[in-house]
Design an enzyme around this catalytic site. Sequence first.
Site, PDB file in Angstrom:
ATOM      1  NE  ARG A   1      12.427  -0.950   2.630  1.00  0.00           N
ATOM      2  CZ  ARG A   1      12.944  -0.575   1.461  1.00  0.00           C
ATOM      3  NH1 ARG A   1      14.150   0.015   1.416  1.00  0.00           N
ATOM      4  NH2 ARG A   1      12.293  -0.772   0.345  1.00  0.00           N
TER       5      ARG A   1
ATOM      6  NE  ARG B   1      11.413  -4.161 -10.993  1.00  0.00           N
ATOM      7  CZ  ARG B   1      11.926  -3.030 -10.542  1.00  0.00           C
ATOM      8  NH1 ARG B   1      12.305  -2.101 -11.414  1.00  0.00           N
ATOM      9  NH2 ARG B   1      12.070  -2.807  -9.257  1.00  0.00           N
TER      10      ARG B   1
ATOM     11  CE  LYS C   1       6.796  -0.214   0.659  1.00  0.00           C
ATOM     12  NZ  LYS C   1       7.809  -0.893  -0.183  1.00  0.00           N
TER      13      LYS C   1
ATOM     14  CB  THR D   1      10.787   7.698  -0.521  1.00  0.00           C
ATOM     15  OG1 THR D   1      10.023   6.522  -0.305  1.00  0.00           O
ATOM     16  CG2 THR D   1      11.339   7.660  -1.930  1.00  0.00           C
TER      17      THR D   1
END
Length: 474
Positions: A33, A74, A220, A278
Site C-alpha cells: 500500500r 486538519r 474505504k 488499522t
Amino acid sequence: MLHKTKIVATVGPACNTYDKLLELVQEGVNVFRLNFSHGTHEQHLEVIRHIHNINESFPFNIAILADLQGPKLRVGEIEDGVMELKKGDIFYFTNEYKLGNFDGVYLSYPNFHNDVKIGETIMIDDGKIEVKVLEIGADTRVKVEVTTPGDLTSKKGINLPDTKISLPSLTEKDLADIDFIVQNRIDWVALSFVRTAADITGLREILKSKGYDHMKIIAKIEKPEALNNLREIILASDAVMVARGDLGVELPLERIPMIQKTIVRKCIHRAKPVIIATQMMESMMDRTRPNRSEITDVANAVLEGADAVMLSGETAMGKYPARVIRTMVSIINEVEKEETVYNRNLVPQPHSPSFLSDALCYNACEIAHAVKANALIGMTQSGYTGFMLSSFRPSSPLFVFTKTQSLVNQLSLSWGVQAFFYEAEDSIDNMIEDQIRFLKDKNLVREGGVVINTCSTPVAEHLPTNMLKISKVK
C-alpha cells in the site's frame, strides 16, 4: 503461498528500499500500500519501480494499492507549536489561514461554517480532544467549547461525526495523484471517506476517461454515512476496506466489532474482497512481540473470512517490519488449520444477473471439497470468476488463469487465489491439459491428483463461466 488470507503492508521509511521490500515479500506480503497522504510522487515512483522489478525478477505477483488521501480535515499551524486546552476553554475555528491561537484556529474546510450545526461534536487528533459547537458567526468563525481537554498541536486531524460534510470525495490533490497513478501501472486505488455509491462511480468515470478503466477500486468505510449506504457502496466498488481508525473515532468504539463482522459478511456474499485495516499489530511498532489482544484481532479477522489483513505504521515506520509480517503469517497459518475457515455456507442468489455462472462456481467448490481435489482451477477475463470462486472459501488450492495481465496482480488481494498469465485460446481440452501441465511443472499438483476446472465454451466467445470438468493428473 502458504497463507490464504492475504497481507497488505504499507510502505514507508522503514521498508522503502528494494532489499527491504523484497524481504517483506519473502516473509509473506501480497500487496503493498502506498499512502498518498504522505510522500512525494518521486518517492512513490521509486517504490513502484522496486516492486515492478521484484515481480519481474522473482515468481511473485505483488499488487500495488494506491490509497488516496481524500478530504482529510486538519487544523493549520499552531502558534508556539501547541495550545493547552482545558475543559471549558473557548476558542474559534476559521477558514482564513493564520497561526492558530484562541482567537482562531485554521481548519482546511472552506464551507465548515455552513455545514456544522450548534451542539455538534468535533473530534481532534483521533478523538483525544473533543469540542462542542456553541455559535456560528456571520464572519464564518465557529465558536467552540472544550469538553475533553488536551494539547492541540499543528496539523492534527479533525473528525466530524455529527456533521453532513459537503466536501467532494476527490480533492485537487487526489486528482493530481490519480494522474500519477494511471501513468505507473498501479493495480488498486482506494478511495477515502466514501459516503455513497456515487463517490465510487465518480472515480470510475474519471479512470475511464483516462483510458484506465481496468483499475479496480476499493471503497474505504470510515464514515457513519457509508454504513447507511453500505449495500450500494459494496455493489459499486471492486473491494472494500474496513478502515477502523477514523470509523472508531466517529462512532462509539463498542460498535466497531459488529460493524466489521457485518461488512465482511456482506462483501463475501457479493464476492467482493474485503480488507481489515488499522492497528492490527500496533505494539510491534517498537516491540518484537505483539499483545495477546492483537493476536486475537488478527485471528478473528481470519475466522470471519476477511480476504486480507492490513498493516499501516507497523511496516511503514516500525522498527521490525519483517518480524511483523513473519508473526502475522504464523497467526494466519495457525488459524487456517481450522475447518470453520473453509467452505462458507454461501449459496448463489437466483436474482443475480450472473446466477448461472455463480451456481457453477459454487458447485465446483462443493465438488472440490467432496472429492478432496488437489486443485481448483478457474479461467477469467474480468476477474469475476476468480473473485466468485474465492468467495466460497474453498479448502482446495485455488489457481486462476487469465490473459488480462493487470488481473494477475489484482487477484493477489483475493483470498486463496494464486493467479497466472495465460493467453492461449485453443480447444477447451487442450487448454485444460495445458494448465494442469503448467501446475504440475511448478510442483503445485502431482500425478494422480484430482483437479476441478471451470471455464467457458465456446472459447472464442468469452462467455461467463459455463462449464466444469473433473480430471486426474496424468
